[in-house]
Design a protein around this motif. Structure first.
Motif, mmCIF file in Angstrom:
data_model
loop_
_atom_site.group_PDB
_atom_site.id
_atom_site.type_symbol
_atom_site.label_atom_id
_atom_site.label_comp_id
_atom_site.label_asym_id
_atom_site.label_seq_id
_atom_site.Cartn_x
_atom_site.Cartn_y
_atom_site.Cartn_z
ATOM 1 N N VAL A 160 0.839 -1.203 0.000
ATOM 2 C CA VAL A 160 0.000 0.000 0.000
ATOM 3 C C VAL A 160 0.879 1.260 0.000
ATOM 4 O O VAL A 160 0.600 2.214 -0.733
ATOM 5 C CB VAL A 160 -0.989 -0.005 1.182
ATOM 6 N N GLU A 161 1.945 1.258 0.780
ATOM 7 C CA GLU A 161 2.839 2.416 0.805
ATOM 8 C C GLU A 161 3.473 2.663 -0.561
ATOM 9 O O GLU A 161 3.581 3.809 -1.007
ATOM 10 C CB GLU A 161 3.921 2.232 1.870
ATOM 11 N N ARG A 162 3.882 1.591 -1.253
ATOM 12 C CA ARG A 162 4.451 1.742 -2.601
ATOM 13 C C ARG A 162 3.418 2.325 -3.562
ATOM 14 O O ARG A 162 3.730 3.211 -4.361
ATOM 15 C CB ARG A 162 4.964 0.403 -3.130
ATOM 16 N N LEU A 163 2.189 1.825 -3.475
ATOM 17 C CA LEU A 163 1.132 2.346 -4.339
ATOM 18 C C LEU A 163 0.829 3.812 -4.024
ATOM 19 O O LEU A 163 0.570 4.609 -4.934
ATOM 20 C CB LEU A 163 -0.133 1.502 -4.205
ATOM 21 N N GLN A 164 0.876 4.180 -2.747
ATOM 22 C CA GLN A 164 0.637 5.582 -2.370
ATOM 23 C C GLN A 164 1.716 6.497 -2.935
ATOM 24 O O GLN A 164 1.420 7.598 -3.379
ATOM 25 C CB GLN A 164 0.551 5.718 -0.853
ATOM 26 N N LYS A 165 2.955 6.038 -2.932
ATOM 27 C CA LYS A 165 4.042 6.845 -3.513
ATOM 28 C C LYS A 165 3.851 7.002 -5.013
ATOM 29 O O LYS A 165 4.040 8.089 -5.561
ATOM 30 C CB LYS A 165 5.404 6.227 -3.198
ATOM 31 N N LEU A 166 3.485 5.925 -5.675
ATOM 32 C CA LEU A 166 3.208 6.011 -7.109
ATOM 33 C C LEU A 166 2.021 6.940 -7.364
ATOM 34 O O LEU A 166 2.034 7.731 -8.318
ATOM 35 C CB LEU A 166 2.921 4.617 -7.679
ATOM 36 N N GLN A 167 1.032 6.871 -6.509
ATOM 37 C CA GLN A 167 -0.151 7.723 -6.642
ATOM 38 C C GLN A 167 0.213 9.201 -6.501
ATOM 39 O O GLN A 167 -0.275 10.034 -7.249
ATOM 40 C CB GLN A 167 -1.188 7.315 -5.599
ATOM 41 N N GLU A 168 1.107 9.499 -5.550
ATOM 42 C CA GLU A 168 1.545 10.884 -5.349
ATOM 43 C C GLU A 168 2.214 11.455 -6.598
ATOM 44 O O GLU A 168 2.161 12.657 -6.838
ATOM 45 C CB GLU A 168 2.525 10.967 -4.178
ATOM 46 N N ASN A 169 2.838 10.590 -7.389
ATOM 47 C CA ASN A 169 3.540 11.028 -8.591
ATOM 48 C C ASN A 169 2.713 10.827 -9.863
ATOM 49 O O ASN A 169 3.258 10.927 -10.969
ATOM 50 C CB ASN A 169 4.877 10.294 -8.716
ATOM 51 N N ALA A 170 1.446 10.545 -9.710
ATOM 52 C CA ALA A 170 0.581 10.338 -10.874
ATOM 53 C C ALA A 170 0.547 11.604 -11.718
ATOM 54 O O ALA A 170 0.561 12.722 -11.203
ATOM 55 C CB ALA A 170 -0.822 9.955 -10.421
ATOM 56 N N THR A 171 0.503 11.401 -13.027
ATOM 57 C CA THR A 171 0.530 12.545 -13.947
ATOM 58 C C THR A 171 -0.849 12.890 -14.493
ATOM 59 O O THR A 171 -0.981 13.831 -15.271
ATOM 60 C CB THR A 171 1.483 12.248 -15.127
ATOM 61 N N SER A 172 -1.852 12.116 -14.088
ATOM 62 C CA SER A 172 -3.223 12.422 -14.531
ATOM 63 C C SER A 172 -4.213 11.954 -13.472
ATOM 64 O O SER A 172 -3.883 11.127 -12.616
ATOM 65 C CB SER A 172 -3.527 11.726 -15.861
ATOM 66 N N THR A 173 -5.406 12.478 -13.575
ATOM 67 C CA THR A 173 -6.467 12.078 -12.655
ATOM 68 C C THR A 173 -6.800 10.600 -12.839
ATOM 69 O O THR A 173 -7.031 9.882 -11.860
ATOM 70 C CB THR A 173 -7.732 12.925 -12.883
ATOM 71 N N VAL A 174 -6.782 10.136 -14.078
ATOM 72 C CA VAL A 174 -7.073 8.727 -14.362
ATOM 73 C C VAL A 174 -6.048 7.828 -13.679
ATOM 74 O O VAL A 174 -6.398 6.849 -13.011
ATOM 75 C CB VAL A 174 -7.117 8.467 -15.889
ATOM 76 N N GLU A 175 -4.769 8.158 -13.824
ATOM 77 C CA GLU A 175 -3.712 7.369 -13.202
ATOM 78 C C GLU A 175 -3.851 7.407 -11.678
ATOM 79 O O GLU A 175 -3.726 6.380 -11.004
ATOM 80 C CB GLU A 175 -2.342 7.898 -13.624
ATOM 81 N N TYR A 176 -4.130 8.580 -11.131
ATOM 82 C CA TYR A 176 -4.319 8.742 -9.689
ATOM 83 C C TYR A 176 -5.444 7.826 -9.202
ATOM 84 O O TYR A 176 -5.302 7.115 -8.205
ATOM 85 C CB TYR A 176 -4.629 10.203 -9.358
ATOM 86 N N MET A 177 -6.554 7.820 -9.911
ATOM 87 C CA MET A 177 -7.711 7.022 -9.502
ATOM 88 C C MET A 177 -7.446 5.519 -9.677
ATOM 89 O O MET A 177 -7.972 4.714 -8.911
ATOM 90 C CB MET A 177 -8.960 7.446 -10.291
ATOM 91 N N GLN A 178 -6.628 5.142 -10.653
ATOM 92 C CA GLN A 178 -6.266 3.730 -10.804
ATOM 93 C C GLN A 178 -5.492 3.238 -9.577
ATOM 94 O O GLN A 178 -5.748 2.146 -9.073
ATOM 95 C CB GLN A 178 -5.444 3.514 -12.079
ATOM 96 N N TYR A 179 -4.548 4.043 -9.111
ATOM 97 C CA TYR A 179 -3.812 3.680 -7.893
ATOM 98 C C TYR A 179 -4.743 3.651 -6.695
ATOM 99 O O TYR A 179 -4.643 2.765 -5.838
ATOM 100 C CB TYR A 179 -2.642 4.624 -7.644
ATOM 101 N N GLU A 180 -5.648 4.609 -6.637
ATOM 102 C CA GLU A 180 -6.615 4.652 -5.538
ATOM 103 C C GLU A 180 -7.435 3.360 -5.502
ATOM 104 O O GLU A 180 -7.638 2.770 -4.435
ATOM 105 C CB GLU A 180 -7.546 5.862 -5.699
#
Length: 133
Positions: free
Chosen positions: A61-81
């Protein structure tokens, strides 16, 4: 610590009157280890639980949260979410190992799995998790 090494072995364990079971020595469980419990049903309809070291889930979960913080789009952010939500939803309970290497199986899981009539279960090490039937 529980699950630090491969979990390999098989042992019958007793369920006490408070729904606690002793974790077998091959698990290397220690007091205060946190374990993720996942309740499952096999392809024949037989219930079982899987026990994983909770820390492994937290690391994912922590790794996914870090990737989410660096998301370049809303779609990518929501995929990690959604991945984070999915991972967290798999866990039915978090167990804490007591000083006698026991864990308390939650009452709702005991009832759902019809284990309250049983006095023992089988623990099987499956590499990085323990299966209890």
């Amino acid at each position: 610590m529980y699950g630090e090494d491969l979990l390999i072995g098989r042992k019958s364990v007793k369920i006490d009157g408070k729904n606690r079971i002793y974790l077998p020595p091959f698990t290397k469980a220690e007091k205060d280890d946190e374990i993720a419990l996942i309740n499952k049903i096999d392809n024949t309809g037989f219930p079982y639980i899987k026990l994983y070291l909770l820390r492994k889930y937290k690391e994912i979960v922590e790794r996914l949260q870090k990737l989410q913080e660096n998301a370049t789009s809303t779609v990518e952010y929501m995929q990690y979410e959604q991945k984070i939500i999915d991972i967290c939803s798999y866990i039915d309970a978090v167990l804490k190992v007591d000083s006698q290497r026991r864990v308390l199986i939650p009452q709702d899981i005991m009832v759902t799995n019809k284990w309250q009539e049983r006095n023992s279960l089988i623990c099987e090490g499956k590499g990085n998790f323990l299966v209890i039937r």
